[in-house]
Scaffold this motif. Structure first.
Motif, PDB file in Angstrom:
ATOM      1  N   ASN A 184      -8.698   1.255   2.687  1.00 32.65           N
ATOM      2  CA  ASN A 184      -8.416   1.853   1.388  1.00 32.65           C
ATOM      3  C   ASN A 184      -7.585   0.892   0.531  1.00 32.65           C
ATOM      4  O   ASN A 184      -6.619   0.310   1.021  1.00 32.65           O
ATOM      5  CB  ASN A 184      -7.663   3.171   1.595  1.00 32.65           C
ATOM      6  CG  ASN A 184      -7.545   3.998   0.336  1.00 32.65           C
ATOM      7  OD1 ASN A 184      -6.961   3.569  -0.654  1.00 32.65           O
ATOM      8  ND2 ASN A 184      -8.088   5.198   0.378  1.00 32.65           N
TER       9      ASN A 184
ATOM     10  N   THR B 273       0.847  -1.179   0.000  1.00 25.99           N
ATOM     11  CA  THR B 273       0.000   0.000   0.000  1.00 25.99           C
ATOM     12  C   THR B 273       0.887   1.233   0.000  1.00 25.99           C
ATOM     13  O   THR B 273       2.028   1.193   0.440  1.00 25.99           O
ATOM     14  CB  THR B 273      -0.939  -0.008   1.229  1.00 25.99           C
ATOM     15  OG1 THR B 273      -1.838   1.100   1.145  1.00 25.99           O
ATOM     16  CG2 THR B 273      -0.172   0.085   2.527  1.00 25.99           C
ATOM     17  N   THR B 274       0.381   2.340  -0.523  1.00 30.06           N
ATOM     18  CA  THR B 274       1.198   3.530  -0.629  1.00 30.06           C
ATOM     19  C   THR B 274       1.371   4.195   0.714  1.00 30.06           C
ATOM     20  O   THR B 274       0.685   3.892   1.673  1.00 30.06           O
ATOM     21  CB  THR B 274       0.569   4.540  -1.601  1.00 30.06           C
ATOM     22  OG1 THR B 274      -0.706   4.922  -1.092  1.00 30.06           O
ATOM     23  CG2 THR B 274       0.421   3.945  -2.982  1.00 30.06           C
TER      24      THR B 274
ATOM     25  N   ARG C  47      -5.445   1.443  -1.824  1.00 30.65           N
ATOM     26  CA  ARG C  47      -4.124   1.906  -2.254  1.00 30.65           C
ATOM     27  C   ARG C  47      -3.354   2.679  -1.178  1.00 30.65           C
ATOM     28  O   ARG C  47      -2.148   2.818  -1.278  1.00 30.65           O
ATOM     29  CB  ARG C  47      -4.270   2.816  -3.488  1.00 30.65           C
ATOM     30  CG  ARG C  47      -4.833   2.119  -4.732  1.00 30.65           C
ATOM     31  CD  ARG C  47      -3.803   1.174  -5.343  1.00 30.65           C
ATOM     32  NE  ARG C  47      -4.293   0.544  -6.555  1.00 30.65           N
ATOM     33  CZ  ARG C  47      -4.148   1.068  -7.765  1.00 30.65           C
ATOM     34  NH1 ARG C  47      -3.516   2.215  -7.910  1.00 30.65           N
ATOM     35  NH2 ARG C  47      -4.610   0.445  -8.827  1.00 30.65           N
TER      36      ARG C  47
ATOM     37  N   HIS D   9     -15.871   1.019 -12.254  1.00 25.15           N
ATOM     38  CA  HIS D   9     -14.432   1.199 -12.448  1.00 25.15           C
ATOM     39  C   HIS D   9     -14.078   2.643 -12.834  1.00 25.15           C
ATOM     40  O   HIS D   9     -12.932   2.934 -13.172  1.00 25.15           O
ATOM     41  CB  HIS D   9     -13.910   0.201 -13.473  1.00 25.15           C
ATOM     42  CG  HIS D   9     -14.044  -1.220 -13.006  1.00 25.15           C
ATOM     43  ND1 HIS D   9     -13.404  -1.700 -11.885  1.00 25.15           N
ATOM     44  CD2 HIS D   9     -14.786  -2.259 -13.478  1.00 25.15           C
ATOM     45  CE1 HIS D   9     -13.715  -2.969 -11.698  1.00 25.15           C
ATOM     46  NE2 HIS D   9     -14.557  -3.332 -12.648  1.00 25.15           N
TER      47      HIS D   9
ATOM     48  N   ASP E  15     -13.220   4.046  -4.425  1.00 22.38           N
ATOM     49  CA  ASP E  15     -12.977   3.808  -5.838  1.00 22.38           C
ATOM     50  C   ASP E  15     -11.716   2.953  -5.974  1.00 22.38           C
ATOM     51  O   ASP E  15     -10.997   2.712  -5.002  1.00 22.38           O
ATOM     52  CB  ASP E  15     -12.842   5.128  -6.597  1.00 22.38           C
ATOM     53  CG  ASP E  15     -11.511   5.831  -6.319  1.00 22.38           C
ATOM     54  OD1 ASP E  15     -11.156   5.940  -5.136  1.00 22.38           O
ATOM     55  OD2 ASP E  15     -10.839   6.262  -7.280  1.00 22.38           O
ATOM     56  N   ASP E  16     -11.430   2.479  -7.187  1.00 20.89           N
ATOM     57  CA  ASP E  16     -10.322   1.549  -7.409  1.00 20.89           C
ATOM     58  C   ASP E  16      -8.973   2.139  -7.007  1.00 20.89           C
ATOM     59  O   ASP E  16      -8.077   1.408  -6.568  1.00 20.89           O
ATOM     60  CB  ASP E  16     -10.262   1.132  -8.887  1.00 20.89           C
ATOM     61  CG  ASP E  16     -11.395   0.196  -9.281  1.00 20.89           C
ATOM     62  OD1 ASP E  16     -12.070  -0.327  -8.365  1.00 20.89           O
ATOM     63  OD2 ASP E  16     -11.614   0.007 -10.494  1.00 20.89           O
ATOM     64  N   ARG E  17      -8.796   3.444  -7.160  1.00 14.15           N
ATOM     65  CA  ARG E  17      -7.518   4.086  -6.862  1.00 14.15           C
ATOM     66  C   ARG E  17      -7.410   4.526  -5.404  1.00 14.15           C
ATOM     67  O   ARG E  17      -6.348   4.962  -4.961  1.00 14.15           O
ATOM     68  CB  ARG E  17      -7.328   5.301  -7.776  1.00 14.15           C
ATOM     69  CG  ARG E  17      -7.158   4.953  -9.240  1.00 14.15           C
ATOM     70  CD  ARG E  17      -7.074   6.206 -10.098  1.00 14.15           C
ATOM     71  NE  ARG E  17      -6.007   7.097  -9.627  1.00 14.15           N
ATOM     72  CZ  ARG E  17      -4.735   7.002  -9.995  1.00 14.15           C
ATOM     73  NH1 ARG E  17      -4.381   6.040 -10.838  1.00 14.15           N
ATOM     74  NH2 ARG E  17      -3.840   7.842  -9.548  1.00 14.15           N
TER      75      ARG E  17
ATOM     76  N   ASP F 253      -8.843   7.089  -4.087  1.00 13.11           N
ATOM     77  CA  ASP F 253      -8.825   8.555  -3.999  1.00 13.11           C
ATOM     78  C   ASP F 253     -10.069   9.113  -3.324  1.00 13.11           C
ATOM     79  O   ASP F 253     -10.005  10.139  -2.651  1.00 13.11           O
ATOM     80  CB  ASP F 253      -8.693   9.175  -5.392  1.00 13.11           C
ATOM     81  CG  ASP F 253      -7.351   8.890  -6.044  1.00 13.11           C
ATOM     82  OD1 ASP F 253      -6.388   8.638  -5.293  1.00 13.11           O
ATOM     83  OD2 ASP F 253      -7.272   8.933  -7.286  1.00 13.11           O
TER      84      ASP F 253
ATOM     85  N   ASN G 215     -14.350   6.527 -11.117  1.00 13.56           N
ATOM     86  CA  ASN G 215     -14.638   7.146  -9.824  1.00 13.56           C
ATOM     87  C   ASN G 215     -15.684   8.243  -9.911  1.00 13.56           C
ATOM     88  O   ASN G 215     -15.946   8.932  -8.932  1.00 13.56           O
ATOM     89  CB  ASN G 215     -13.364   7.677  -9.167  1.00 13.56           C
ATOM     90  CG  ASN G 215     -12.733   8.826  -9.935  1.00 13.56           C
ATOM     91  OD1 ASN G 215     -13.268   9.326 -10.921  1.00 13.56           O
ATOM     92  ND2 ASN G 215     -11.547   9.239  -9.485  1.00 13.56           N
TER      93      ASN G 215
END
Length: 407
Positions: free
Chosen positions: A369, A2-3, A371, A110, A67-69, A71, A112
């Protein structure tokens, strides 16, 4: 993987990645709590209602979706609103309303900029909604009763829904009519594996979980699992029946996490169906009642959103009726390959690695989350959690992060 926490400086280099570990997970703390995440009920006149009803419980957030990212996050609540939050700035972006139909089980597509969600009144239609211009993009009609399970395919524009009408419907975002239909003995829960090639359907009649090949969903399931906990026989006889409220595959596809309404969640081997682990330490969200004609049904309010994997599937996180958030380390599960299924074999019992305080009221919804090293929990309020890394050489990152979130 993860970031780093959102807002942390990377000096123009590629964003740093860290692996989630015991230290990070046990140091999660609420970084920001959003007051007014749900509109309160209008105050009734004392002369209009009995004394016992003059202080109704607060309305709840019933669903979360990233969402997928990672964010942005959207919540759905009993006040018939869905609210959009920026995960990196830690700010509420906008509030949208669905007063006529209600809103539950929000799920990002997919993109956001759009979500699908279930209705809570008026009809049982699933709605495809643009967050950008606040318009409906499509209606998916067919269910005859409320939708209680809704999941988006990880690989394409497909999605699945399970309803109290005892059916599962398979859909495509581009077409209003369902492309597949399964009739079942009771209301189902649905989940995709990460490949999108297999999906699971849980039915509380006889505690069965059915696995289907997406390309042959009209055929018989290729595997039928039975969720039976022999440890329950030590508590009462006959043992209390398990009521499943959620279903989720691990990211590597090896395991199946089964959330329940009681004081335990379970992990099964997704390839053969062995019961591997029982997760204890939280307080189940609600009891259930028995109806002879329908079988087990949840009482009003069970969302099935209170338990989830971390993105790497090393940990399981669950909310609790007492407001605590429990974290289990599930990296050392038993390995059972090519063994016969033994329903009398006791599962490994796991207690939480950590039990976190800080959530205001019951933690009905919990999501990590996908990411970013952050967690969101919700009940009557929404909370963003971040790892408090003071003393780990990360003070600068931590301070920057908290400023970004206004903490």
């Amino acid at each position: 993987m993860t970031t780093v926490p959102p807002g942390a400086s990377t000096n123009g280099t590629k964003p740093q990645t860290i692996a989630l570990n015991d230290s990070i997970m046990t140091k999660l703390k609420p970084a920001k709590i959003f007051k007014g995440s749900v509109e309160p009920l209008p105050a009734p006149s004392p002369s209009q209602v009995p004394l016992r009803m003059q202080n109704p419980p607060p309305r709840q957030i019933t669903g979360l979706t990233f969402d997928d990212r990672g964010d942005v996050l959207v919540t759905a609540a009993e006040d018939e609103t869905f609210r959009l939050y920026n995960c990196k700035s830690g700010k509420h972006v906008k509030t949208l309303y669905s007063k006529k139909y209600g809103v539950d089980l929000p799920r990002f597509t997919h993109k956001n900029s759009s979500i699908i969600y279930a209705s809570t009144k008026e009809d049982d239609t699933i709605r495809y909604h643009s967050l950008h211009d606040n318009k409906y993009l499509q209606y998916f009609k067919g269910h005859k009763e409320r939708v209680v399970s809704l999941e988006v395919s990880p690989i394409d524009d497909g999605f699945m829904s399970g309803s109290l009408d005892r059916t599962v419907r398979l859909w495509d975002l581009r077409k209003p009519n369902c492309r597949g239909l399964l009739h079942l003995p009771s209301s189902p829960l649905v989940a995709y594996d990460n490949s999108g090639l297999v999906f699971a359907v849980a039915i509380n009649t006889f505690c069965r979980i059915l696995l289907y090949d997406m390309n042959n969903f009209d055929k018989e399931p290729f595997l039928t699992m039975t969720l039976e906990d022999p440890l329950l026989k030590l508590i009462s006889f006959p043992p209390r029946q398990i009521y499943m409220t959620s279903l989720a595959f691990s990211s590597n596809g090896k395991y199946l996490l089964v959330g329940t309404s009681g004081n335990a969640h379970y992990i099964l081997d997704a390839y053969e169906g062995h019961l591997l682990a029982k997760l204890e330490g939280h307080v189940g969200m609600e009891r259930v009642r028995m109806e002879a004609t329908v079988g087990l049904n949840p009482t009003k309010g069970i969302s099935g959103e209170e338990v989830t994997w971390t993105p790497d599937s090393k940990f399981v996180i669950s909310g609790s009726l007492d407001g605590k958030v429990c974290i289990w380390d599930v990296q050392n599960l038993p390995i059972r390959v090519n063994e016969p299924i033994d329903l009398n074999r006791n599962p490994m019992v796991l207690q939480p690695l950590a039990t976190l305080d800080g959530h205001p009221g019951p933690s009905r919804c919990v999501r990590f989350n996908p990411r970013i090293a952050m967690m969101a929990t919700a009940g009557s309020e929404l909370a963003f959690w971040l790892p408090d890394l003071a003393g780990d050489g990360s003070d600068e990152v931590k301070e920057h992060f908290r400023k970004k979130l206004g903490g």
